[in-house]
Design an enzyme around this catalytic site. Sequence first.
Site, short mmCIF file in Angstrom:
data_model
loop_
_atom_site.label_atom_id
_atom_site.label_comp_id
_atom_site.label_asym_id
_atom_site.label_seq_id
_atom_site.Cartn_x
_atom_site.Cartn_y
_atom_site.Cartn_z
N ARG A 166 0.20 -1.55 -0.10
CA ARG A 166 0.04 0.10 -0.07
C ARG A 166 0.95 1.45 -0.06
O ARG A 166 0.60 2.54 -0.36
CB ARG A 166 -0.89 0.22 1.13
N TYR A 167 2.36 0.90 0.45
CA TYR A 167 2.57 1.71 0.75
C TYR A 167 4.22 2.00 0.25
O TYR A 167 4.23 0.65 -0.15
CB TYR A 167 2.97 1.85 2.13
N ARG A 224 7.09 -0.18 1.93
CA ARG A 224 7.13 -1.06 2.92
C ARG A 224 5.78 -2.45 2.30
O ARG A 224 5.25 -1.33 2.14
CB ARG A 224 6.91 -0.78 4.44
N CYS A 268 -4.11 -17.46 14.87
CA CYS A 268 -3.32 -16.70 15.66
C CYS A 268 -3.69 -17.28 17.07
O CYS A 268 -4.57 -18.49 16.95
CB CYS A 268 -4.05 -15.01 16.13
N CYS A 319 -8.99 -11.63 17.86
CA CYS A 319 -9.34 -10.51 18.99
C CYS A 319 -11.07 -10.29 18.16
O CYS A 319 -10.82 -10.06 17.35
CB CYS A 319 -8.84 -9.43 19.48
N CYS A 362 -10.84 -7.78 15.30
CA CYS A 362 -9.71 -7.61 14.32
C CYS A 362 -9.86 -7.54 12.15
O CYS A 362 -11.20 -7.28 12.48
CB CYS A 362 -9.64 -8.95 13.96
N ARG A 417 -8.59 -7.51 9.99
CA ARG A 417 -8.54 -8.74 8.60
C ARG A 417 -9.26 -9.89 8.87
O ARG A 417 -8.77 -10.74 8.82
CB ARG A 417 -7.03 -8.90 8.26
N ASP A 457 -10.88 0.50 13.36
CA ASP A 457 -11.83 -0.46 11.82
C ASP A 457 -13.35 -0.57 12.26
O ASP A 457 -14.00 -1.73 13.00
CB ASP A 457 -10.87 -0.67 11.49
N ASP A 476 -7.29 5.12 10.31
CA ASP A 476 -7.02 3.77 8.81
C ASP A 476 -8.14 4.31 8.02
O ASP A 476 -9.32 3.69 8.48
CB ASP A 476 -6.68 2.10 9.14
N LYS A 513 -3.32 5.23 6.52
CA LYS A 513 -3.41 5.68 7.72
C LYS A 513 -3.42 7.07 7.52
O LYS A 513 -2.48 7.73 7.23
CB LYS A 513 -2.24 5.59 8.09
C1 LIG Z 1 -0.19 0.42 8.75
C2 LIG Z 1 0.69 -0.14 7.83
C3 LIG Z 1 1.81 -1.21 7.25
C4 LIG Z 1 2.81 -0.07 8.48
O1 LIG Z 1 2.61 1.54 8.54
P1 LIG Z 1 3.84 1.92 9.44
O2 LIG Z 1 3.01 3.45 9.33
O3 LIG Z 1 4.63 2.16 8.61
O4 LIG Z 1 3.34 1.69 10.89
C5 LIG Z 1 2.40 -0.74 6.36
N1 LIG Z 1 1.29 -1.51 4.68
C6 LIG Z 1 0.07 -1.62 5.18
C7 LIG Z 1 -0.87 -1.87 4.35
C8 LIG Z 1 -0.95 -1.05 6.56
O5 LIG Z 1 -1.43 -1.16 6.60
S1 SF4 Z 2 -5.92 -8.47 15.86
FE1 SF4 Z 2 -6.12 -10.29 14.28
S2 SF4 Z 2 -4.18 -10.58 13.58
FE2 SF4 Z 2 -4.07 -9.35 14.72
S3 SF4 Z 2 -3.82 -10.86 16.75
FE3 SF4 Z 2 -5.87 -10.42 17.58
S4 SF4 Z 2 -7.40 -12.02 15.77
FE4 SF4 Z 2 -4.79 -11.97 15.65
#
Ligand SMILES: *Cc1c(COP(=O)(O)O)cnc(C)c1O
Ligand code: SF4
Length: 398
Positions: A116-117, A120, A129, A133, A136, A138, A297, A334, A341
Amino acid sequence: MKLQFSSVSPRVACTPEEWNDWRWQFRMSLKSEEDFGRYFSLAPEEVQGFHSQKNIFRAQTTPYYASLADQKNPFDPIRLILMPRVEETQSLHQEMLDPLGERKPENHPRERLIHRYSDRVLFLLTDLCSVYCRYCTRKHFTANDHAFVRNNDYLQALDYIRTHSGIREVILSGGDPLTISDSHLERVLSDLRTIEHVEIIRIHTRMPVVAPMRISEDLCRIIKKHKPVYLITHFNHPREVTVESAMAVEKLVDHGVPVLNQMVLLNGVNNHAAIVQALSRRLLYVRVKPYYMFQCDPSLGSDHLRTSIEESLRIQRELWGHVSGLAMPTYIVDIPEGGGKAALTPNFLTGHQGSVHRFKGWDGVEAEYHSPSDTRPPMDLESYQDEWNELKNSKASL
Ligand SMILES: *Cc1c(COP(=O)(O)O)cnc(C)c1O
Ligand code: SF4
């Protein structure tokens, strides 16, 4: 600072060796309504949560993490994090399976990679996991029985990272990347270290919080060997900072691994300045730098755990100036659907006229800043310009 030991559950018959073995914690995880019901006195809303949660998100916790939660009170903060509730089936406000747009093709160039960025990528090693949580973000991936990445996908992901020289940072995430074995992790770290442009590796894990016994000397040595590796953990509440988890993070720091924390503001869990400062102070004391404080989120089934942005801003403003900058996490929203972010800080600017800016500081002091009229770029700028252009173009050249 006094920290509490976790209270070893009297209802799980085990030896201290078993309790301190993360694989035992994993094996003995509470998963079904019956498992949870043996330890907790379940409220009707929780029982209903089990009956309907199958379609949304699996429930699971280590006995260790369960032992931090109150057995009787369903509104105990840690219990709210780990226990399904009937409210999860009620999606009233904007709730999405993929709130961050991670599945959009432009952000998802290969299986298991989210780019996305510019500099990274996220590398989702496993969907497993130790604790699921309830909020979560994702849920489109986590707990979906993908387990460790398939060899072919793994090689393709590595290849993508290798052929995109703008990627300076690889974030191992999931699921929880520390649910894989030491030998798997060692392979991933050493494969990444064969790629010269990967400077920083990050491990995003909740293990120090939910299964601190995972952080063994062996694991620390493996991580240390592949430095620089940063470990980002996820404490949400001061009661999670037990003696065991403090020892786990200190072990990492003693091996030279910087540890930072991301928290999520959660309704009824930590949505008060007093709780956030207590968490931050404890973390700082055990050398964990509070990094981000996230707005929760709008993930499917998270409504009852979310706070309003107004409330989050209020909490942040209250902390500002009272709490050490080291202990102050950056508040992040986010932006839904993959907007990225956005960091929000209290606005101390009250107005400006030309080059004169007026401020009112955190405790009410009012003053002006007068800007100079002219600036010039640093004389050695040219030697850094190429690096910067390459970085800015790295996402465009996918
Ligand atoms: C949050 C996130 C990151 C990490 O972002 P930082 O601001 O460097 O902590 C990298 N990729 C994705 C897709 C993210 O959602
Ligand atoms: S927030 Fe989601 S990915 Fe992170 S530890 Fe909890 S369940 Fe696992």
